[in-house]
Structure formats: structure tokens, C-alpha cells
Write a protein that holds these residues in place. Sequence first.
Motif, short mmCIF file in Angstrom:
data_model
loop_
_atom_site.label_atom_id
_atom_site.label_comp_id
_atom_site.label_asym_id
_atom_site.label_seq_id
_atom_site.Cartn_x
_atom_site.Cartn_y
_atom_site.Cartn_z
N ILE A 416 30.77 39.83 38.03
CA ILE A 416 31.33 40.71 39.05
C ILE A 416 32.51 41.50 38.49
CG2 ILE A 416 32.64 40.73 41.19
CD1 ILE A 416 30.79 38.43 42.11
N CYS A 419 31.37 44.20 36.12
CA CYS A 419 30.82 45.38 36.81
C CYS A 419 31.94 46.23 37.37
CB CYS A 419 29.89 44.96 37.94
SG CYS A 419 28.31 44.32 37.37
N LYS A 420 32.91 45.58 37.99
CA LYS A 420 34.01 46.34 38.59
C LYS A 420 34.79 47.10 37.53
CE LYS A 420 34.83 43.88 42.87
NZ LYS A 420 35.61 42.89 43.58
N ILE A 423 32.79 50.14 36.40
CA ILE A 423 32.86 51.23 37.38
C ILE A 423 34.21 51.93 37.30
CG2 ILE A 423 32.93 51.77 39.84
CD1 ILE A 423 30.92 49.55 40.29
N TRP A 424 35.22 51.13 37.21
CA TRP A 424 36.58 51.67 37.15
C TRP A 424 36.75 52.57 35.93
CZ3 TRP A 424 40.58 52.99 39.65
CH2 TRP A 424 41.79 53.23 38.97
N LEU A 427 34.98 55.93 36.42
CA LEU A 427 35.67 56.80 37.37
C LEU A 427 36.91 57.42 36.74
CD1 LEU A 427 35.56 55.03 40.82
CD2 LEU A 427 34.65 57.26 40.21
N PRO B 62 41.12 46.91 38.17
CA PRO B 62 39.66 46.93 38.15
C PRO B 62 39.08 46.18 39.33
CG PRO B 62 40.54 46.15 36.06
CD PRO B 62 41.69 46.25 37.02
N ALA B 63 39.77 45.18 39.78
CA ALA B 63 39.21 44.39 40.88
C ALA B 63 39.65 44.96 42.22
CB ALA B 63 39.64 42.94 40.73
N SER B 71 32.24 54.94 45.42
CA SER B 71 32.44 55.37 44.04
C SER B 71 31.41 56.41 43.65
CB SER B 71 32.32 54.17 43.09
OG SER B 71 33.25 53.19 43.44
N ASN B 412 25.28 55.68 36.17
CA ASN B 412 25.79 54.44 35.62
C ASN B 412 26.56 53.65 36.66
OD1 ASN B 412 25.46 53.81 32.55
ND2 ASN B 412 25.59 56.02 32.69
N ILE B 413 27.36 54.37 37.45
CA ILE B 413 28.10 53.69 38.50
C ILE B 413 27.13 53.03 39.48
CG2 ILE B 413 29.54 54.07 40.53
CD1 ILE B 413 31.21 55.95 38.97
N TYR B 416 25.89 49.78 38.09
CA TYR B 416 26.85 48.69 38.19
C TYR B 416 27.07 48.25 39.63
CZ TYR B 416 27.97 48.93 33.26
OH TYR B 416 27.88 48.88 31.90
N GLU B 417 27.00 49.19 40.53
CA GLU B 417 27.16 48.81 41.94
C GLU B 417 26.02 47.90 42.39
OE1 GLU B 417 27.57 52.52 43.99
OE2 GLU B 417 29.74 52.56 43.72
N CYS B 419 24.27 45.89 40.45
CA CYS B 419 24.47 44.57 39.83
C CYS B 419 25.58 43.82 40.55
CB CYS B 419 24.85 44.74 38.35
SG CYS B 419 23.50 45.33 37.34
N LEU B 420 26.64 44.52 40.88
CA LEU B 420 27.77 43.92 41.57
C LEU B 420 27.31 43.26 42.86
CD1 LEU B 420 30.85 43.72 41.46
CD2 LEU B 420 30.96 45.85 42.71
N TRP B 423 25.28 40.02 42.23
CA TRP B 423 26.06 38.85 41.86
C TRP B 423 26.94 38.38 43.00
CZ3 TRP B 423 24.80 35.74 38.17
CH2 TRP B 423 24.09 36.23 37.06
N GLU B 424 27.46 39.31 43.77
CA GLU B 424 28.31 38.89 44.89
C GLU B 424 27.50 38.10 45.90
OE1 GLU B 424 30.15 42.56 46.09
OE2 GLU B 424 32.02 42.03 45.07
N ILE B 426 25.36 35.79 45.46
CA ILE B 426 25.12 34.37 45.22
C ILE B 426 26.37 33.52 45.32
CG2 ILE B 426 23.12 34.81 43.74
CD1 ILE B 426 24.92 33.76 41.43
N ILE B 427 27.52 34.17 45.36
CA ILE B 427 28.75 33.37 45.48
C ILE B 427 28.74 32.51 46.74
CG2 ILE B 427 31.25 33.47 45.69
CD1 ILE B 427 30.81 34.36 43.03
#
Lengths: 447, 437
Positions: A416, A419-420, A423-424, A427, B62-63, B71, B412-413, B416-417, B419-420, B423-424, B426-427
Motif C-alpha cells: 500500500i 503504491c501511494k 502515485i505521489w 503527480l 506519500p501516505a 489523482s 500509471n496512476i 497504482y490506484e 493495486c492500492l 491491497w487495502e 485485505i487488511i
Amino acid sequence: MEQAAPDPERLLQPAPLEPLSHPDAGLESMVGEETKGARDEGPGDGTMTENNFSLKKIEISVSEAEKRTGRNAMNMQETYTAYLIETRSVEHSDGQSVLTDSLWRRYSEFELLRNYLLVYYPHIVVPPLPEKRAEFVWHKLSADNMDPDFVERRRIGLENFLLRVASHPILCRDKIFYLFLTQEGNWKETVNETGFQLKADSRLKALNATFRVKNPDKIILKRNISSGILADRLYGVYKVHGNYGRVFSEWSAIEKEMGDGLQSAGHHMDVYASSIDDILEDEEHYADQLKEYLFYAEALRAVCRKHELTQYDLETAAQDLAAKKQQCEELATGTVRTFSLKGMTTKLFGQETPEQREARIKMLEEQIKEGEQQLKSKNLEGREFVKNAWADIERFKEQKNHDLKEALISYAVMQISMCKKAIWDILKDCAVLFCFSFCVPSGRKKS
Amino acid sequence: MSGGPPKALPSTGPQSLRDMPHPLAGSSSEEAVGGDSTPSPDLLTARSFGDKDLILPNGGTPAGTASPASSSSLLNRLQLDDDMDGETRDLFVTVDDPKKHVCTMETYITYRITTKSTRVEFDLPEYSVRRRYQDFDWLRNKLEESQPTHLIPPLPEKFVVKGVVDRFSEEFVETRRKALDKFLKRITDHPVLSFNEHFNVFLTAKDLNAHKKQGMALLTRVGESVKHVAGGYKLRNRPLEFAAIGEYLDTFALKLGTIDRIAQRIIKEEIEYLVELREYGPVYSTWSALEAELAEPLEGVSACIGNCSTALEELTDDMTEDFLPVLREYILYSDSMKSVLKKRDQVQAEYEAKLEAVALRKEERPKVPADVEKCQDRMECFNADLKADMERWQNNKRQDFRQLLMGMADKNIQYYEKCLMAWESIIPLLQEKQEAK
């Protein structure tokens, strides 16, 4: 990784072996902060020493690795890696840790320790050691035991081994283990003096060898192999992106307004390409965690093999006993139902005297009595074995579920955040692309 | 400049920076993108674009709390504002609706060309015709003949080099359609080419083949004269500015070629990675069947990896369909531009040769003969046309590449979105059990 419940009725254990637990060697150990990926195992349950040994918490860490050269058993020069084990005791009152012991061990000594534990604690699922040989060292040409990445991963694996032993309620009290941590010289001799190799059931080793990989393990093993190739491919994808960096830079040199944007794009690619190293480190760590449980499964199977073997012994003894009883009966009643060499020779060379027969009956009766007693005690010990093994297996299962869940969570969290960040980064670089180039403001004078 | 070409329409380059909304404008403009690329204040004039809800990533972390949807849509909004001023446009052309035609002799694809215009050159306000690749090829040749001093846009490759590609596959047809649409739009935007008679015929004629047969030779004055330039004149010195253009084009094409090769390699590596990934996911499923407490999370991981695989596949497809064609188109463009440069050299060479010949005649009052004057005329027209076209080309190139790179960034974004999200998801599967313990 689940095994069928052993049948309590049919169990046997060979000559009981006493763990060499030194009364003073009660250790309550705690995971040290120096360890990587610190685990929260809190083994406070039932690991207290029974006697008045002062309560001390122990922190164990394998802190360094060093290349050494020496002479081996055949007096040939060899290079090996030695690992520094540091033990700290933590005073209850102020929580300060004091270095109590530090010594160097090599991999073969770890192996020796583990083999000893396997023999003396047959009902315990003994924690595994990291791989002996470097197998899948991704994107490197050869599998080299001296490779720094491999050495580092092994260091972590050895540390995990020691921590797991130290946090096991029964194993942590073992004297040989204690000496492993504290007595540098002479330890090998001490272990060998226990004569554990003689006590080891050679049949067990043979059995283990033939049943090397069973179904569940194959799958996990395959997963790890996949992980190696996967890592390789992923590495390829990232690294080729790095080729963009130079071209974009060269292109930007011939452009007027577009220059900044292209430079930014090229720079972005370089950063992207170099990010793979951290990513793969995390992937490797995760793979190692799964691998540990793959090896653990083998230890689990060893316990079950032991049970199978002892059951076999019990059956053999029971059959033996039954045969003797029958023989005795025949001699007493004079009927020969079963074939015996004595019977044949008697027929050929003449009957034996009544005194001889009496003697034989008496001998058999004694043997039968012995056999019955042995069978009884073996049965008892067998049940003990099952009880203890089952308890440890339950403990192991809980630990496994907990550990694997944690591994999966941290893996998901890693993905996670990766990925973040990606993306960052995109951008951020796009902002440059858009704002500061590709645009010709009407106010700007063109030369 | 005597008797120059028709007045050029206002440049169709991108709007001034001042008029464009700053991407970081809006409610959260304080939280600028990163700390290092804060734009200058005079760019913060926000234009009401209906995008008041521009949500931006928080500070430099980033988080941050950037919602996935925003995005990608942010990038999309940034790309929208490059359209030409609506007011000056009076001609709109679109290529769409590919259809397959099966005849006895051959099978081919036609595309629908829709034209809307208020220009007097068009009898009707709207036209809709069908054309095939051949027709586009014909048009381009005609344009090159009749407007030799101008840069004619390239067509997509006529023949498919790697014979494995299916001419009638959806992807191929769509890629071609996009390129043909681009081709016509470029001509539409050109102040001279868009008035060309052949172009008009192409857009309007019911039966193009009839026109082709008639062999209409409606050449413009310049075109006719240039056509008759005999070859064989050697140019000694290319003027600096044209030399610079030539060098630029050489390097430009070279760099694009390298990028094309790298992109192809990346696609190859990604496909190989994808193969492994597709095998990897199901392993977790099998494992999950052997577990009790871990069964659900492991199944979740398997599904998650499956989703990531699909996302990667989509990204790789996008690269092949959107990125590569533009690179190739510009390489073709550079090639055709270089030949126009050479033609210009020819014209200049002829003029200089004739001028020299006059000088050598040693008349007392060297009167510049009419034909030398004509040559000079030709050369100066050519130079002017070419310069204007080059500038136009540079602007369009900038726009195109910005759109291209931003488009790739956006794709590309999106990857990743996806994939994000996977993965989120399954948490919670892993955590609720932890808490239940």
C-alpha cells in the motif's frame, strides 16, 4: 500444515531421555529491541523458573557477522562466517540492559544445537534454522554463501531461531542451550558428551529423508520459488525504466520550452528505477518469513514421524510378547503348534529332558514378565508423549497463525505504501511537466 | 515578400499561461504539491471550469489522504484546457465508425468522415462520407504535390511490417483510426492546407474515385512553379536557421527512436512479469484450502494478486495502443519534414546559380532578368511558409507530447490506484481476526 491427531491408545516412546535442564538455568527471555522485525511473543506464560534463581530478563541478538579463515577437520584451509551472539540481561528495576555474554558461533554449531534439541525433545516442534546454502539469490549470477545479502538474511534467520528457542516454555530451560549462549570454548565437547548422537534414532533420520517434501510443503516451497523468479522479473521492469533517464535528458537538451518537462520526466524515471532495491528487500523479508514456516513444517513432521516409529516399536514388542507367551504355553502343554528350531532339532536329535524343558519354561516366563512390564511402561510413556506433543502442536499452531497474519499484514501495508508513494511521485513530477514547460505564454517574446 | 501565400490564421498554439487555471488553485491551494514546486502567485488565477471540487493530495507525505479517484481525474482536468478557442474555428472533421467490407476481390476497412463547416468553400454545412486508407494516401500525395512548401502531416504506416499483426483486429483498426483522425485534424488546423481543393474533395465527394480519375490538377501558383524546379542544383550553404532545423530534426528522430525501443523493451519485461504473477496468485488459493483460521485472508491475497495482474495487463495495453503510435508518428513526420527542407535547398540553389550566372555575364547594368526574380520570389515564399509551418509544428508537438506524457502518467496512476484498492481490501480480513482473538 495440520496432522491427524495421534491415536492415544497406540503410542510408545523409546528409552526415556531426560532433558539436561540445569536447575539454575531458568531463563525468562524477551525479544530484544536490536532485533529486526521485532516480534511480540511475550512468553511470560509458564516460563518462570521454579527455584530461587533471581528473575532476570534476557535479550538475545545476533548482532554481527564476520568472515573467518581456519583449518577444518582435514586440516585444509577454509573460509566461513562467524556470528556474534550477544546476551543482555535486563534489570527489572530500571529496565537498563547490561551485556552479560558475547561470543562467536558459526552455522555448524547452530546445527549441532538444533540436532541436540531434536533428540532430547522429540515431542517439541523445534524452531528451524535458516537455509544452509544460498538458493535463490535474485538477479545475481551465482549462489554464494559469502554474498553479503545472503549473510545478512542468514544473520536474521539465526537470530529468529535463538529467539524462538528462548521463548519456548520448555526449550528455554535447557542447559545446553544456556551454555550455547554463554560458554564459547568447549561447548562442542559438552554437547557431544551428552551422547545424544547415540540416542538419536537413526531410523528417524532415514524416514525423514524419504518423506522430504509432502503436499502442503510443496506448495509453499513453490510459492517461494515463484517469489524468486517474480522478484527477478520485477527487477527487470524497473531497471529498464532507468534507460529512459539518459534519453530524456539528451532530448531535453535540444528543446527550448519543453526542456524542463522532459528533464523532469527523465529524473522521474531514474528515481523509479532505483526504487526497486528497497521494494525487493521488503519482498525478500516476506519470503523469508514464509520460508521459516516451511521449515517449521518439517519440524512438525519430525514429531509425527517419531510417534509413528514408537508406535511401530510398541506393536513389535507386543507381537514379540504374544509369541513368547504362545511358545511358553506350547512347551507347558506339550503341543507344538508353532514351528521352532528347538522343536525341529528335538525331532531330529531326540527329546530334551524334563529338566531342560522346565528351565526353558522358567526363562520364558521371566522374559514374559519383563516384557509385560516394559509394554506397560511404554504405553504409559507413549500417552505422555502424545499429551505433550499435542500441547506443543497447539501452541505451535497458534504461534503460526499469529506470525503469518502479521507477516501478511506487514506485506500488505508495504504494498500500500509503495503504491501511494508511486502515485505521489508521478503527480509531483506532472506538476512540473504541466506548469513550467510545454506552454508558451503569450506575453513572452520570441527571439 | 511579394505575393505571399494567403493570410495565415491566428496561431493555434496553446493558450497563454495567464488564462489557464492553475492546477493547484481552488480551496486547497495552500497545500501545494510538495514543497519544491510551488508556483508563482500570478499563476493562481482560477478560471471557473466547473472543477471547484479539485481535491489535492495533502502536504508532502506519500501516505496522504488523496482519494484514489481524484489523482487520476486531476490529470484529466489538466489536459482538457488545451482546446483551441471555439470562436475562430469554422471547420470540424472527425474520423470514426470503422466498418469492414468484404468484396470478391478484397476485404478492406472504411471509416466515416464527418465534416461540419461554415466556410463558403463548402456548399453544405455538413457532410458525411466513407473513405478507406487508399483514399487518405491519395490525399496526402496530392497535398505534397500541390503544397510542396508546406509540411504535410504523416499517415500511419501503410503496411504492417511484423506480419503477425492482424489487419482487422480491433486494436489495430482503432489505432489506425486514431492516427487518421489526427491526420485530418492537423490539416484542418492548418491555415493553408485546410483550404486546399483536394482536401475539400476528399471531405465532400460522394464518389472519390471518379475525382481521382479526372486527375484534377488544381495547383496553386507556388506549387506549380516549384514543381518545375529542375534537380541538380547543389546548395553550398544552408542558412543557419534551416540548418538548425535540420540538425534538430535529426537528433529529435534519433531520440524518439531510442525511446520507442526502450518502451518496447519495458512492455516485453512487463509481459514476462505478468506471466509469473498470474501463476503466483493461485498458489495462495491452494494454500488457503489447507488452512483453517488463515483460509479467508489467504483467499483474499489470491484475489488481490489477481486484480493487480489485471491492472498491469491494462497498463501494458495502454502503452502499446497510446504511447508507441505517437512516437512512431513523429518519427515519420520528421522524415517527411527533412525532405521538404531538401526541396527548399533546391529552390535556393537554383536561385543562387541563376544569380551567379547573371553576375558572370558582366553587363554594364546588370538588370535582374525576370526569371531570376521569379526564383527569388519562389525561394522567399518557400522560406516563409516553412518558417511559419515549423513554428506551428513546434507548438503542436509541444501540445502533443505534453498530452502524451500526461496521459501515460495518468494511466500509471490508475494502475497504482487499482493495486492500492486491492491491497487495502485485505487488511480488514486480517485485522478483524486479530481483534477477535
